[in-house]
Design a protein around this motif. Structure first.
Motif, PDB file in Angstrom:
ATOM      1  N   PHE A 287       0.849  -1.114   0.075  1.00  0.00           N
ATOM      2  CA  PHE A 287      -0.113   0.030   0.089  1.00  0.00           C
ATOM      3  C   PHE A 287       0.715   1.255  -0.027  1.00  0.00           C
ATOM      4  O   PHE A 287       0.363   2.344   0.510  1.00  0.00           O
ATOM      5  CB  PHE A 287      -0.986   0.228   1.241  1.00  0.00           C
ATOM      6  N   PHE A 288       2.031   1.177  -0.588  1.00  0.00           N
ATOM      7  CA  PHE A 288       2.999   2.546  -0.510  1.00  0.00           C
ATOM      8  C   PHE A 288       2.486   3.467  -1.624  1.00  0.00           C
ATOM      9  O   PHE A 288       2.294   4.663  -1.020  1.00  0.00           O
ATOM     10  CB  PHE A 288       4.440   1.888  -1.003  1.00  0.00           C
ATOM     11  N   THR A 289       1.951   3.147  -2.509  1.00  0.00           N
ATOM     12  CA  THR A 289       1.555   3.971  -3.583  1.00  0.00           C
ATOM     13  C   THR A 289       0.103   4.520  -3.338  1.00  0.00           C
ATOM     14  O   THR A 289      -0.006   5.862  -3.704  1.00  0.00           O
ATOM     15  CB  THR A 289       1.479   3.145  -5.230  1.00  0.00           C
ATOM     16  N   GLU A 290      -0.693   4.049  -2.587  1.00  0.00           N
ATOM     17  CA  GLU A 290      -1.789   4.529  -2.252  1.00  0.00           C
ATOM     18  C   GLU A 290      -1.926   5.778  -1.216  1.00  0.00           C
ATOM     19  O   GLU A 290      -2.818   6.497  -1.227  1.00  0.00           O
ATOM     20  CB  GLU A 290      -2.709   3.260  -1.600  1.00  0.00           C
ATOM     21  N   ARG A 291      -0.820   5.818  -0.754  1.00  0.00           N
ATOM     22  CA  ARG A 291      -0.575   6.967   0.331  1.00  0.00           C
ATOM     23  C   ARG A 291      -0.795   8.518  -0.139  1.00  0.00           C
ATOM     24  O   ARG A 291      -1.230   9.452   0.571  1.00  0.00           O
ATOM     25  CB  ARG A 291       0.821   6.828   1.067  1.00  0.00           C
ATOM     26  N   THR A 292      -0.440   8.607  -1.591  1.00  0.00           N
ATOM     27  CA  THR A 292      -0.885   9.900  -2.183  1.00  0.00           C
ATOM     28  C   THR A 292      -1.997   9.680  -3.272  1.00  0.00           C
ATOM     29  O   THR A 292      -1.850  10.688  -3.946  1.00  0.00           O
ATOM     30  CB  THR A 292       0.453  10.227  -2.888  1.00  0.00           C
ATOM     31  N   TYR A 293      -2.849   8.880  -3.066  1.00  0.00           N
ATOM     32  CA  TYR A 293      -3.943   8.849  -4.158  1.00  0.00           C
ATOM     33  C   TYR A 293      -4.758   9.841  -3.774  1.00  0.00           C
ATOM     34  O   TYR A 293      -5.324   9.773  -2.657  1.00  0.00           O
ATOM     35  CB  TYR A 293      -4.699   7.516  -4.025  1.00  0.00           C
ATOM     36  N   GLY A 294      -4.923  10.937  -4.610  1.00  0.00           N
ATOM     37  CA  GLY A 294      -5.999  11.865  -4.262  1.00  0.00           C
ATOM     38  C   GLY A 294      -5.512  13.011  -3.192  1.00  0.00           C
ATOM     39  O   GLY A 294      -6.412  13.836  -2.844  1.00  0.00           O
ATOM     40  N   ILE A 295      -4.290  12.983  -2.853  1.00  0.00           N
ATOM     41  CA  ILE A 295      -3.805  13.972  -1.799  1.00  0.00           C
ATOM     42  C   ILE A 295      -2.543  14.399  -2.384  1.00  0.00           C
ATOM     43  O   ILE A 295      -1.854  13.699  -2.711  1.00  0.00           O
ATOM     44  CB  ILE A 295      -3.573  13.100  -0.516  1.00  0.00           C
ATOM     45  N   LEU A 296      -2.425  15.741  -2.110  1.00  0.00           N
ATOM     46  CA  LEU A 296      -1.291  16.279  -2.357  1.00  0.00           C
ATOM     47  C   LEU A 296      -0.150  16.048  -1.303  1.00  0.00           C
ATOM     48  O   LEU A 296      -0.458  16.133  -0.201  1.00  0.00           O
ATOM     49  CB  LEU A 296      -1.317  17.960  -2.596  1.00  0.00           C
ATOM     50  N   PRO A 297       0.819  15.910  -1.688  1.00  0.00           N
ATOM     51  CA  PRO A 297       2.074  15.499  -0.725  1.00  0.00           C
ATOM     52  C   PRO A 297       2.499  17.065   0.243  1.00  0.00           C
ATOM     53  O   PRO A 297       2.082  18.016  -0.228  1.00  0.00           O
ATOM     54  CB  PRO A 297       3.175  15.393  -1.641  1.00  0.00           C
ATOM     55  N   GLY A 298       2.774  16.855   1.318  1.00  0.00           N
ATOM     56  CA  GLY A 298       2.955  18.127   2.128  1.00  0.00           C
ATOM     57  C   GLY A 298       4.449  18.481   2.513  1.00  0.00           C
ATOM     58  O   GLY A 298       5.395  17.792   2.686  1.00  0.00           O
ATOM     59  N   ILE A 299       4.374  19.659   2.884  1.00  0.00           N
ATOM     60  CA  ILE A 299       5.836  20.222   3.670  1.00  0.00           C
ATOM     61  C   ILE A 299       5.857  19.531   5.030  1.00  0.00           C
ATOM     62  O   ILE A 299       6.859  19.087   5.336  1.00  0.00           O
ATOM     63  CB  ILE A 299       5.732  21.901   3.648  1.00  0.00           C
ATOM     64  N   THR A 300       4.747  19.531   5.590  1.00  0.00           N
ATOM     65  CA  THR A 300       5.038  18.688   7.121  1.00  0.00           C
ATOM     66  C   THR A 300       3.813  17.670   6.774  1.00  0.00           C
ATOM     67  O   THR A 300       2.978  17.626   5.913  1.00  0.00           O
ATOM     68  CB  THR A 300       4.774  19.528   8.208  1.00  0.00           C
ATOM     69  N   GLY A 301       3.784  16.987   7.777  1.00  0.00           N
ATOM     70  CA  GLY A 301       2.829  15.828   7.844  1.00  0.00           C
ATOM     71  C   GLY A 301       2.828  14.972   8.875  1.00  0.00           C
ATOM     72  O   GLY A 301       3.937  15.267   9.969  1.00  0.00           O
ATOM     73  N   LEU A 302       1.940  14.160   9.255  1.00  0.00           N
ATOM     74  CA  LEU A 302       1.994  13.309  10.599  1.00  0.00           C
ATOM     75  C   LEU A 302       3.190  12.224  10.513  1.00  0.00           C
ATOM     76  O   LEU A 302       3.905  12.174  11.631  1.00  0.00           O
ATOM     77  CB  LEU A 302       0.742  12.260  10.582  1.00  0.00           C
ATOM     78  N   ALA A 303       3.504  11.839   9.502  1.00  0.00           N
ATOM     79  CA  ALA A 303       4.605  10.908   9.323  1.00  0.00           C
ATOM     80  C   ALA A 303       5.862  11.767   9.555  1.00  0.00           C
ATOM     81  O   ALA A 303       6.788  11.455  10.435  1.00  0.00           O
ATOM     82  CB  ALA A 303       4.836  10.271   7.921  1.00  0.00           C
ATOM     83  N   GLN A 304       5.999  13.181   9.017  1.00  0.00           N
ATOM     84  CA  GLN A 304       7.214  13.944   9.084  1.00  0.00           C
ATOM     85  C   GLN A 304       7.569  14.022  10.698  1.00  0.00           C
ATOM     86  O   GLN A 304       8.621  13.993  11.106  1.00  0.00           O
ATOM     87  CB  GLN A 304       7.166  15.207   8.244  1.00  0.00           C
ATOM     88  N   ILE A 305       6.366  14.584  11.262  1.00  0.00           N
ATOM     89  CA  ILE A 305       6.537  14.823  12.692  1.00  0.00           C
ATOM     90  C   ILE A 305       6.822  13.824  13.532  1.00  0.00           C
ATOM     91  O   ILE A 305       7.348  13.859  14.780  1.00  0.00           O
ATOM     92  CB  ILE A 305       5.487  15.839  13.035  1.00  0.00           C
ATOM     93  N   SER A 306       6.493  12.501  13.275  1.00  0.00           N
ATOM     94  CA  SER A 306       6.459  11.492  14.124  1.00  0.00           C
ATOM     95  C   SER A 306       7.854  10.548  13.812  1.00  0.00           C
ATOM     96  O   SER A 306       8.310  10.165  14.953  1.00  0.00           O
ATOM     97  CB  SER A 306       5.511  10.512  13.894  1.00  0.00           C
ATOM     98  N   GLN A 307       8.620  11.057  12.809  1.00  0.00           N
ATOM     99  CA  GLN A 307       9.849  10.201  12.442  1.00  0.00           C
ATOM    100  C   GLN A 307      10.889  11.233  12.025  1.00  0.00           C
ATOM    101  O   GLN A 307      12.179  10.771  12.120  1.00  0.00           O
ATOM    102  CB  GLN A 307       9.509   9.028  11.681  1.00  0.00           C
TER     103      GLN A 307
END
Length: 213
Positions: free
Chosen positions: A143-163
Motif C-alpha cells: 500500500f505504498f503507492t496508495e498513500r498519495t492517491y488523491g492527496i497532495l504531498p505536504g511540507i509537513t505531515g503526521l509522518a514527518q513530525i512522528s519520525q
C-alpha cells in the motif's frame, strides 16, 4: 455517499484555501530571513542556493504525477554524483554546517511554499518521495503507492513530525502507516481539522526546538 463526497470536497476546498493563505503569509513573514539564509549558504559552500529535485506528487491508480520540488541546499554540490540517489544518514558528511542547522530547524523547506502556491504540494500531507526510490518501495512496502492517491504531498505531515527524515527502507515502511492515518482523518471535517492543528503545533515545536534531522 453524498455526504461523504460533500465532506471531502469541503475539506479539500478549505485545505487549498489555507494552503494559499498560509504560504503567502509565511513567505511575507519569513522574508527578512530568506536573504540571510541564502547568504549563509552561498559563502560557506560552492553551488546554488536553491536545490531542485523531482518528487512524486498527487497520484491516481492510473497516473503518477511528478513535480520539481524546491529546497534550500543543505548538502555539498553534486552530493550524489558518485553514489547516485541514496538516503541521507545520521551525521552524513555530505551535509554542510549551515545545512545541518537548516535541517534541524526545517528552514530548508521554506522554498517549498512556492510549490504549495503552484498547487503541487500542500502545507500538510504525505512526504513526497523521490522517483528514484519509488518503484523499489512500491515492490517492498504494501500500500505504498496508495498513500498519495488523491492527496497532495505536504511540507509537513503526521509522518514527518512522528519520525523525521528517511534514512532506510524501514523508516519509510513506518511512515506509510502515518500517511494512511492522515488520509483516513479526511473522511470527517472535525477529525481532519483536529489532525491538522495537531500537526501544525508539533511542527512549530520541532522548528523552535531544532528537533529536525
Amino acid at each position: 455517499m453524498y455526504m461523504s463526497s460533500f465532506t471531502q470536497t469541503l475539506i479539500h476546498g478549505v485545505k487549498r484555501s489555507i494552503d494559499i493563505l498560509g504560504s503567502v503569509a509565511g513567505l511575507i513573514a519569513l522574508s527578512p530571513v530568506l536573504p540571510v539564509v541564502a547568504l549563509a549558504i552561498k559563502v560557506t559552500s560552492p553551488g546554488p542556493v536553491i536545490y531542485r529535485q523531482w518528487r512524486v506528487g498527487k497520484s491516481t491508480p492510473e497516473q503518477v504525477n511528478l513535480f520539481e520540488m524546491f529546497k534550500f541546499r543543505t548538502m555539498v554540490q553534486n552530493a550524489e554524483s558518485l553514489s547516485g540517489a541514496v538516503w541521507a544518514t545520521e551525521n552524513d558528511p555530505r551535509i554542510t554546517v549551515v545545512g545541518r542547522f537548516l535541517r534541524k530547524t526545517r528552514l530548508d523547506e521554506i522554498p517549498q511554499l512556492i510549490n504549495v502556491i503552484k498547487g503541487e504540494m500542500s502545507l500538510i500531507g504525505p512526504r513526497p518521495e523521490r522517483p528514484a526510490f519509488y518503484n523499489s518501495l512500491e515492490d517492498k512496502i504494501p500500500f505504498f503507492t496508495e498513500r498519495t492517491y488523491g492527496i497532495l504531498p505536504g511540507i509537513t505531515g503526521l509522518a514527518q513530525i512522528s519520525q523525521g527524515y528517511d534514512t532506510c527502507i524501514d523508516d519509510v515502511r513506518r511512515k506509510v502507516a502515518f500517511d494512511h492515518s492522515y488520509s483516513l482523518s479526511m473522511y470527517s471535517f472535525k477529525s481532519w481539522l483536529l489532525m491538522d492543528l495537531k500537526i501544525i503545533g508539533r511542527t512549530v515545536l520541532v522548528m523552535i526546538c531544532g528537533k529536525g534531522q
